[in-house]
Design a protein around this motif. Structure first.
Motif, PDB file in Angstrom:
ATOM      1  N   GLN A  34      56.104 143.849 -44.228  1.00  0.00           N
ATOM      2  CA  GLN A  34      56.743 145.364 -43.783  1.00  0.00           C
ATOM      3  C   GLN A  34      56.289 146.277 -44.749  1.00  0.00           C
ATOM      4  N   PHE A  35      55.858 147.360 -44.073  1.00  0.00           N
ATOM      5  CA  PHE A  35      55.480 148.397 -45.319  1.00  0.00           C
ATOM      6  C   PHE A  35      56.006 149.819 -44.717  1.00  0.00           C
ATOM      7  N   VAL A  36      55.985 150.638 -45.677  1.00  0.00           N
ATOM      8  CA  VAL A  36      56.585 152.208 -45.478  1.00  0.00           C
ATOM      9  C   VAL A  36      55.475 153.033 -46.100  1.00  0.00           C
ATOM     10  N   TYR A  37      55.179 154.056 -45.277  1.00  0.00           N
ATOM     11  CA  TYR A  37      54.166 154.981 -45.599  1.00  0.00           C
ATOM     12  C   TYR A  37      54.696 156.514 -45.536  1.00  0.00           C
ATOM     13  N   SER A  38      54.245 157.251 -46.470  1.00  0.00           N
ATOM     14  CA  SER A  38      54.834 158.499 -46.545  1.00  0.00           C
ATOM     15  C   SER A  38      53.681 159.383 -47.128  1.00  0.00           C
ATOM     16  N   PRO A  39      53.284 160.414 -46.332  1.00  0.00           N
ATOM     17  CA  PRO A  39      52.071 161.428 -46.545  1.00  0.00           C
ATOM     18  C   PRO A  39      52.566 162.409 -47.818  1.00  0.00           C
ATOM     19  N   ASN A  40      51.968 162.588 -48.883  1.00  0.00           N
ATOM     20  CA  ASN A  40      52.317 163.587 -49.972  1.00  0.00           C
ATOM     21  C   ASN A  40      51.333 164.983 -49.631  1.00  0.00           C
TER      22      ASN A  40
ATOM     23  N   THR B  97      47.273 162.923 -50.214  1.00  0.00           N
ATOM     24  CA  THR B  97      47.573 161.323 -50.386  1.00  0.00           C
ATOM     25  C   THR B  97      48.547 160.662 -49.388  1.00  0.00           C
ATOM     26  N   VAL B  98      48.531 159.281 -49.235  1.00  0.00           N
ATOM     27  CA  VAL B  98      49.657 158.742 -48.609  1.00  0.00           C
ATOM     28  C   VAL B  98      50.079 157.488 -49.576  1.00  0.00           C
ATOM     29  N   SER B  99      51.444 157.742 -49.683  1.00  0.00           N
ATOM     30  CA  SER B  99      51.938 156.772 -50.586  1.00  0.00           C
ATOM     31  C   SER B  99      52.471 155.282 -49.754  1.00  0.00           C
ATOM     32  N   GLY B 100      52.323 154.282 -50.361  1.00  0.00           N
ATOM     33  CA  GLY B 100      52.586 153.153 -49.470  1.00  0.00           C
ATOM     34  C   GLY B 100      53.426 151.940 -50.211  1.00  0.00           C
ATOM     35  N   PHE B 101      54.511 151.355 -49.594  1.00  0.00           N
ATOM     36  CA  PHE B 101      55.241 150.550 -50.213  1.00  0.00           C
ATOM     37  C   PHE B 101      55.607 149.327 -49.377  1.00  0.00           C
ATOM     38  N   SER B 102      55.621 148.246 -50.042  1.00  0.00           N
ATOM     39  CA  SER B 102      56.082 147.150 -49.221  1.00  0.00           C
ATOM     40  C   SER B 102      57.691 146.959 -49.224  1.00  0.00           C
ATOM     41  N   ILE B 103      58.226 146.337 -48.166  1.00  0.00           N
ATOM     42  CA  ILE B 103      59.622 146.175 -48.130  1.00  0.00           C
ATOM     43  C   ILE B 103      60.167 144.543 -48.449  1.00  0.00           C
TER      44      ILE B 103
ATOM     45  N   GLY C  69      67.834 151.722 -57.127  1.00  0.00           N
ATOM     46  CA  GLY C  69      67.461 153.366 -57.139  1.00  0.00           C
ATOM     47  C   GLY C  69      66.181 154.012 -56.285  1.00  0.00           C
ATOM     48  N   PRO C  70      65.886 155.236 -56.321  1.00  0.00           N
ATOM     49  CA  PRO C  70      64.847 155.689 -55.442  1.00  0.00           C
ATOM     50  C   PRO C  70      63.443 155.229 -56.308  1.00  0.00           C
ATOM     51  N   VAL C  71      62.346 155.019 -55.407  1.00  0.00           N
ATOM     52  CA  VAL C  71      60.961 155.110 -55.915  1.00  0.00           C
ATOM     53  C   VAL C  71      60.050 156.164 -56.022  1.00  0.00           C
ATOM     54  N   SER C  72      59.168 156.268 -56.935  1.00  0.00           N
ATOM     55  CA  SER C  72      58.420 157.503 -56.918  1.00  0.00           C
ATOM     56  C   SER C  72      57.557 157.641 -55.827  1.00  0.00           C
ATOM     57  N   THR C  73      56.734 159.002 -55.454  1.00  0.00           N
ATOM     58  CA  THR C  73      55.952 159.046 -54.534  1.00  0.00           C
ATOM     59  C   THR C  73      54.865 159.933 -55.159  1.00  0.00           C
ATOM     60  N   GLY C  74      54.040 160.812 -54.222  1.00  0.00           N
ATOM     61  CA  GLY C  74      53.195 161.546 -54.749  1.00  0.00           C
ATOM     62  C   GLY C  74      53.835 162.822 -54.505  1.00  0.00           C
ATOM     63  N   SER C  75      52.990 163.747 -54.595  1.00  0.00           N
ATOM     64  CA  SER C  75      53.840 165.227 -54.559  1.00  0.00           C
ATOM     65  C   SER C  75      54.143 165.735 -53.231  1.00  0.00           C
ATOM     66  N   ASP C  76      55.450 165.832 -52.965  1.00  0.00           N
ATOM     67  CA  ASP C  76      55.881 166.531 -51.764  1.00  0.00           C
ATOM     68  C   ASP C  76      55.926 165.618 -50.661  1.00  0.00           C
ATOM     69  N   PRO C  77      56.664 164.374 -50.572  1.00  0.00           N
ATOM     70  CA  PRO C  77      56.471 163.565 -49.406  1.00  0.00           C
ATOM     71  C   PRO C  77      57.383 164.403 -48.305  1.00  0.00           C
ATOM     72  N   VAL C  78      56.593 164.314 -46.851  1.00  0.00           N
ATOM     73  CA  VAL C  78      56.999 165.175 -45.928  1.00  0.00           C
ATOM     74  C   VAL C  78      57.585 164.211 -44.879  1.00  0.00           C
TER      75      VAL C  78
END
Length: 658
Positions: free
Chosen positions: A20-26, A31-37, A342-351
């Motif tokens: 399972q994955f999470v995506y967040s556009p920066n 760009t789009v950051s992606g993370f596995s859960i 704790g939190p993980v880092s993304t790119g600039s300004d995840p929205v």
């Protein structure tokens, strides 16, 4: 409009993934950051290669994953386009195939996928429109829908959602209203609903979400300190009515909203408070009540919240420090607990955020038709009820079918298909070609062919738990007169199919035969044994009847059947053998003994033949073998003593051998 915390929350029903994955556009990086859960803890790990470049994308503002988990899309505000990605099913890595982007309107901000995965929608903030596209199921490529873009209201674009049924689409407008559309299930085209736009009672809508049942809609606004407005959705018309007590106070500058997959909780991010307010949802009326312990702290300036499909984890994007926060969800209370690490880092300004669906625990078994009611009868018009079941819930149905005809043949038939997005189709006389569709609940024009018609008024489709119930207002044509079999079939979204099941018969008035097969009682039922009464008639008197036949099988086939022939002149009953090639020794009724094959046994005891006037009545004491289980049709035929006149086979009942 504050670009830094525009939040679009989108959920999807999906096919299983290995992970399972999470995506967040920066938005500032393109760009789009992606993370596995981690499926046990909810912790996030960056996907190798993340963040992924969104080619030719200026200010990506929102992201969505399609229901198959194969594709992801972002709406890019400054470049006026939509980026398309394919998802690696094992790693979650994103790849943007040429042409990389697809043209949208001016200022695209929000994006949503139809629950069927067939259509994509994008709001254009500066045009006050919604762009609609069809999705190529193989490549994910987008093609504009005819008539797109569709006008909304002033400042359209802060929130966009399609209801779980796929029937309605809602857009929040900057002018303090919600534009509501119906969705054409075949083309994806949008049409404004009567009464749209509907007033918002909580200021401008900055985000929007529907509950899983499709009964309630929620919008949040940063105005008036921060509020969440709740609306009741009329599931027939799509009209919105404010829920009593709405709007509900959230926190300072509410920026996004998500509803738990159970439908029991709503989550709202408060931008300036740096927290998430959690509310219990009254599942009867949609009202919100803050849960104990709410709100729950996040990082600075949270802009978006999403809940994973299992309901175990929540994720929040924080714009101030470019971070993603993970929480476990108490599925009983809705409370949030930060995930260790704790939190993980993304790119600039995840929205915004999109979460792929977890591999579900799949209930065993295939979808099945259950019943047709009435199971037998005769009339030109009838309100008929058809019931289907799916162990994974009624939302797992892809299509259910109803075929009414002399035989299992879609040509010159009353052949209906109801699909997962709420449209009923009637197959043309030829059995193929373009289908005519209608919505139910009196909102469509109905459908008809040369055999039958179905009126939208009085017709309904209701899902509850594992059961889907169709009630159809049906009328048959005089040219379709005769005895018909009612066959049902069901298919789920994974392609599992019940196969055709004979679950009833119906006599359309107007057909006459000489001699005739009158009927069977009971005409519908189930069990391993039954005393059946069969009637036949001859206008010259019952003594004119020669041989009458009874064939019980799933199709009109004398092989591997319970196939009986009664000679009236000799008062002898015969049973055809398994191969359909020879007769058993004759059985004298009203006597002793039995005749059997691999499908059934007839006992002379309790069986009889009697005649009166024009009518011959057979009472047969039948039992069926376990190997003959399933839904069977009862066919009957009669011929006179000269063999010159024959009724032909008539479907007059059905029986489920159990």
């Amino acid at each position: 409009m504050r670009w830094s915390y525009l939040a679009i929350i989108l959920t999807a029903q999906a096919h299983p993934l290995a992970a399972q994955f999470v995506y967040s556009p920066n938005s500032h990086d393109g760009t789009v950051s992606g993370f596995s859960i981690n499926p046990n803890t909810g912790a996030l790990t960056p996907i190798p290669g993340s963040p992924f470049i969104a080619f030719n994308a200026g200010l990506p503002q929102s992201v969505v994953v399609d229901p198959t988990n194969k594709f992801a899309y972002t709406a890019n505000t400054f470049s006026n386009n939509v980026s398309a990605f394919t998802i690696n099913q094992s790693t979650g890595a994103l790849t943007s195939p040429p042409p990389y982007t697809y043209a949208a309107g001016n200022g695209p901000t929000a994006v949503a996928v139809h629950p069927t995965g067939k259509f994509l929608y994008v709001t254009n903030y500066n045009d006050d429109t919604v762009s609609a596209y069809t999705i190529n199921p193989g490549s994910g490529a987008l093609t504009p829908v005819a008539g797109s873009p569709f006008a909304t209201g002033r400042d359209a674009g802060n929130g966009l959602v399609v209801t779980p049924s796929g029937k309605f689409l809602y857009v929040t407008n900057g002018g303090g209203s919600v534009s509501a559309f119906s969705v054409d299930p075949g083309s994806g085209a949008l049409a404004l609903l009567s009464g749209s736009p509907f007033d918002l009672y909580g200021g401008n809508g900055d985000a929007i979400a529907a509950d899983p049942s499709g009964k309630f809609l929620y919008t949040v606004s940063d105005q008036f300190f921060g509020t969440a407005a709740a609306y009741d959705i009329n599931t027939g018309t799509g009209a919105l009515t404010s829920v009593a007590g709405s709007p509900f106070t959230t926190g300072d500058s509410a920026s996004s909203v998500a509803v738990h997959p159970s439908g029991k909780f709503a989550y709202v991010t408060n931008f300036y408070d740096g927290n998430v307010a959690v509310f219990a949802i009254n599942t009867s009326n949609g009202a919100l009540t803050a849960i104990p312990g709410s709100p729950f702290a996040t990082g600075l300036n949270p802009v978006s919240v999403a809940i994973d499909s299992t309901g175990k984890f929540a994720y929040v994007a924080g714009g101030a420090k470019d971070q993603l926060f993970a929480y476990t969800v108490n599925t009983s209370t809705g409370a949030l607990t930060p995930v260790a690490g704790g939190p993980v880092s993304t790119g600039s300004d995840p929205v915004s955020l999109a979460v792929t669906s977890a591999a579900p625990v799949v209930a065993p078994g295939n979808p099945e038709p259950v019943s047709a009611s009435p199971g037998a009868g005769s009339a030109m018009s009838q309100m008929m009820t058809f019931t289907f079941t799916d162990p994974r819930g009624f939302t797992d149905f892809d299509v259910v079918n109803i075929l009414i005809n002399n035989f299992l043949d879609g040509r010159s038939a009353c052949y209906l298909a109801y699909n997962s997005i709420g449209a009923l189709y009637l197959v043309p006389d030829s059995g193929g070609g373009p289908l005519t569709g209608t919505t139910l609940n009196g909102k469509g024009n109905g459908v008809s062919n040369s055999q039958c018609s179905v009126a939208s008024a009085g017709s309904t489709a209701v899902g509850n738990g594992a059961t889907l119930t169709l009630t159809l207002n049906m009328t048959f044509t005089s040219s379709f007169a005769g005895n018909k079999v009612t066959y049902l079939a069901a298919r789920d979204i994974a392609g599992n199919n019940s196969g055709w099941q004979a679950l009833g018969t119906w006599a359309v008035p107007g057909a006459t035969t000489f001699p005739s097969a009158g009927g069977v009682s009971p005409a519908r039922g189930n069990g391993s044994s039954q005393a059946f009464t069969f009637t036949f008639s001859d206008t010259k008197g019952y003594q004119d009847l020669g041989v009458v036949d009874i064939l019980i099988n799933n199709f009109l086939d004398g092989r591997q059947a319970c196939y009986l022939a009664y000679s009236r002149p000799f008062n002898v009953l015969y049973l055809v053998n398994d191969t359909g090639t020879a007769l058993s020794p004759g059985l004298q009724l009203n006597g002793s003994g039995t005749v059997s094959n691999s499908q059934c046994t007839v006992s002379a005891a309790g069986s009889s033949a009697s005649g009166s006037g024009n009518t011959l009545t057979l009472l047969l004491n039948l039992s069926f073998t376990p190997a003959f289980d399933g839904n069977q049709v009862i066919y009957m035929a009669a011929r006179d003593s000269t063999d010159a006149n024959n009724s032909g086979w008539q479907a007059l009942g059905s029986w489920t051998v159990q």
